[in-house]
Design an enzyme around this catalytic site. Structure first.
Site, PDB file in Angstrom:
ATOM      1  N   SER A  54      15.758  69.313  70.428  1.00 53.83           N
ATOM      2  CA  SER A  54      15.711  67.884  70.729  1.00 53.83           C
ATOM      3  C   SER A  54      14.393  67.233  70.332  1.00 53.83           C
ATOM      4  O   SER A  54      14.318  66.020  70.180  1.00 53.83           O
ATOM      5  CB  SER A  54      15.971  67.643  72.221  1.00 53.83           C
ATOM      6  N   ASP A 107      19.889  76.084  79.853  1.00 56.15           N
ATOM      7  CA  ASP A 107      18.611  76.771  79.973  1.00 56.15           C
ATOM      8  C   ASP A 107      18.659  78.029  79.119  1.00 56.15           C
ATOM      9  O   ASP A 107      19.456  78.937  79.388  1.00 56.15           O
ATOM     10  CB  ASP A 107      18.359  77.119  81.445  1.00 56.15           C
ATOM     11  N   SER A 112       4.057  82.354  66.684  1.00 54.20           N
ATOM     12  CA  SER A 112       2.886  81.473  66.734  1.00 54.20           C
ATOM     13  C   SER A 112       1.680  82.218  66.204  1.00 54.20           C
ATOM     14  O   SER A 112       1.626  83.457  66.237  1.00 54.20           O
ATOM     15  CB  SER A 112       2.620  81.036  68.185  1.00 54.20           C
ATOM     16  N   SER A 136      -0.655  82.318  67.866  1.00 55.40           N
ATOM     17  CA  SER A 136      -1.052  82.928  69.137  1.00 55.40           C
ATOM     18  C   SER A 136      -0.557  84.360  69.290  1.00 55.40           C
ATOM     19  O   SER A 136      -0.972  85.059  70.211  1.00 55.40           O
ATOM     20  CB  SER A 136      -0.540  82.081  70.312  1.00 55.40           C
ATOM     21  N   TYR A 175       1.267  83.014  77.598  1.00 61.98           N
ATOM     22  CA  TYR A 175       1.984  82.497  76.429  1.00 61.98           C
ATOM     23  C   TYR A 175       1.849  83.407  75.214  1.00 61.98           C
ATOM     24  O   TYR A 175       2.843  83.739  74.558  1.00 61.98           O
ATOM     25  CB  TYR A 175       1.454  81.099  76.104  1.00 61.98           C
ATOM     26  N   LYS A 231       4.698  85.252  72.378  1.00 57.95           N
ATOM     27  CA  LYS A 231       4.773  84.987  70.937  1.00 57.95           C
ATOM     28  C   LYS A 231       4.562  86.260  70.127  1.00 57.95           C
ATOM     29  O   LYS A 231       5.161  86.438  69.061  1.00 57.95           O
ATOM     30  CB  LYS A 231       3.780  83.890  70.562  1.00 57.95           C
ATOM     31  N   THR A 268      -1.699  75.177  64.843  1.00 65.16           N
ATOM     32  CA  THR A 268      -1.670  74.059  65.782  1.00 65.16           C
ATOM     33  C   THR A 268      -0.828  72.929  65.200  1.00 65.16           C
ATOM     34  O   THR A 268      -1.208  72.300  64.214  1.00 65.16           O
ATOM     35  CB  THR A 268      -3.093  73.555  66.074  1.00 65.16           C
TER      36      THR A 268
END
Length: 264
Positions: free
Chosen positions: A15, A73, A154, A156, A167, A171, A199
């Protein structure tokens, strides 16, 4: 050029942000059907309705794909089951899945409530496992067999973050999941690859990047002198979904404007 003509594509968390950017890019490059997952609250309901209308507007996309939307979900495995059921009922098969849905509620490690750890893992890693497993079973059983799985990991996965101790492991887990899925699923002509965004300016980090000094420092750290936008990720995703990448599996593509290498 129609890079993904006649392909049916599932995108989770579509979305907004990277997911939305991917949906638009797949429409641009000729996908014939899109199964767009979203969370299902009032805000994402409004966003997905707007996105569906944009993609199905022939004035914008003359050969616009058919779009079906699925709420739920992603941390609940039943959502992934529903995504596949609706996708197959509507289109008969699934050729591509982009596992994108994710959250990043910044939190200090020593005082982080365990509920934040649990929820972040459930959405980011468990959700990726559920949808990849569900779609891979469909890809194995359909004729012709096969497909492309793309996990949105990511940068990350490779580096640490003071407020991201919950987080970054998720990833890294998605990156590892794609590598192992490449091994497990290659015999079914299913490819699995990971995209590692740097980023990217999206809703997930808009509050953090509202700090002007921090934003400018992040921009300066990239080789290209700017933050990424969703379309910067969407292009590589479409490439991995396309037949141009038909011999690419188990790979990880860092899409970060040169952030990772800029150590000086």
């Amino acid at each position: 050029m129609s890079l993904v003509s006649n392909k049916i594509v599932v995108i989770t968390g579509s979305s907004r942000g990277i997911g939305r950017g991917c949906a638009l890019e797949f429409a641009k490059h000729g996908a014939s059907g899109l199964v767009l997952h979203y969370f299902g609250d009032a805000e994402t309901e409004q966003e997905i309705t707007s996105l569906k209308a944009e993609i199905e507007n022939p004035a914008i996309y003359p050969q616009s794909p058919k779009v079906v939307v699925v709420a739920g979900d992603i941390a609940d495995s039943a959502t992934s089951t529903k995504i596949v059921e609706i996708g197959v009922k509507t289109f008969g098969r699934i050729d591509v899945v982009v596992s994108n849905a994710g959250i990043c509620p910044f939190a200090e490690f020593l005082t982080m409530p365990h509920a934040i750890w649990e929820r972040t893992r459930q959405v980011n890693l468990d959700g990726s496992f559920f949808v990849v497993q569900a779609v891979a079973n469909q890809m194995k059983n359909q004729t012709p067999q096969g497909g492309s799985i793309i996990g949105i990991s990511s940068i990350s996965a490779l580096v640490g973050g003071e407020l991201q101790c919950h987080y970054t492991p998720t990833k890294a887990g998605i990156l590892s999941l794609m590598q192992s899925c490449a091994v497990a699923l290659g015999k079914y002509n299913i490819r699995a690859n990971a995209i590692l965004p740097g980023t990217i300016a999206t809703d997930i980090n808009k509050e953090d990047l509202a700090d002007v000094v921090k934003r400018e420092n992040m921009e300066k750290r990239t080789c290209l002198g700017r933050l990424g936008v969703p379309s910067d990720i969407a292009g590589p995703v479409v490439f991995l979904a396309s037949d141009l990448a038909k011999y690419v599996t188990g790979a990880s593509l860092l899409v970060d404007g040169g952030l990772f290498v800029n150590l000086q």
